[in-house]
Enzyme design. Structure first.
Site, short mmCIF file in Angstrom:
data_model
loop_
_atom_site.label_atom_id
_atom_site.label_comp_id
_atom_site.label_asym_id
_atom_site.label_seq_id
_atom_site.Cartn_x
_atom_site.Cartn_y
_atom_site.Cartn_z
N ALA A 58 0.51 -1.46 -0.42
CA ALA A 58 -0.20 -0.41 0.27
C ALA A 58 0.73 0.97 0.21
O ALA A 58 2.00 1.62 0.60
CB ALA A 58 -1.05 0.27 1.35
N GLY A 95 8.00 0.26 6.14
CA GLY A 95 8.36 -0.84 6.02
C GLY A 95 7.44 -2.76 5.40
O GLY A 95 7.25 -2.07 4.94
N GLY A 118 4.09 4.20 2.96
CA GLY A 118 3.74 2.56 2.06
C GLY A 118 4.34 1.95 3.06
O GLY A 118 5.65 1.77 4.49
N LYS A 119 3.38 0.97 3.15
CA LYS A 119 3.82 -0.75 3.66
C LYS A 119 3.47 -1.61 2.89
O LYS A 119 2.01 -2.07 2.19
CB LYS A 119 3.10 -0.41 5.01
CG LYS A 119 3.53 -1.16 6.29
CD LYS A 119 3.90 -0.66 6.85
CE LYS A 119 5.32 -1.21 7.96
NZ LYS A 119 6.01 -1.04 8.61
N ALA A 120 4.37 -2.24 3.19
CA ALA A 120 3.83 -4.12 2.69
C ALA A 120 3.65 -4.67 3.47
O ALA A 120 4.22 -5.27 4.62
CB ALA A 120 5.58 -4.56 2.07
#
EC number: 1.4.1.23
Length: 106
Positions: free
Chosen positions: A41, A53, A90-92
């Site tokens: 995202a 992260g 952002g983040k995964a």
């Protein structure tokens, strides 16, 4: 624009009804060879490239992973802005138990 072709109904519901944070992009990823299932995202790149992260966590389902990634990415945008960094958020989120999924690729 996010390609949601073939996404489960609960994931689509989460994407279209829970995203009040105005995310720029959401990517659903899957690689059968490695066992990877993930959500990426990007909340905002208004201040610069997204910074965040990765969370590798045994989330119950894809809809929860999408909601988690959306919340975490939005939080990273706010944290970076408050810290005076020229970065968005952002983040995964990798879906799975890191104690059980131990392929070389992951």
């Amino acid at each position: 624009m996010t390609d949601v072709t073939g996404a489960p109904a609960d994931v689509l519901h989460t994407l279209f009804h829970s995203d009040q944070g105005g995310h720029e992009q959401v990517v659903l990823c899957q690689d059968r060879a490695s066992g990877l299932k993930a959500v990426i995202a990007l909340h905002s790149t208004a201040l610069g490239p997204a910074l965040g992260g990765t969370r590798f966590y045994p989330i119950a389902n894809e809809a929860e992973a999408v909601a988690d990634a959306l919340n975490l990415a939005r939080g990273m945008s706010y944290k970076n802005a408050m810290a005076g960094l020229e970065h968005g958020g952002g983040k995964a989120v990798i879906i799975g138990d890191p104690e059980q999924i131990k392929s070389e690729e992951l």
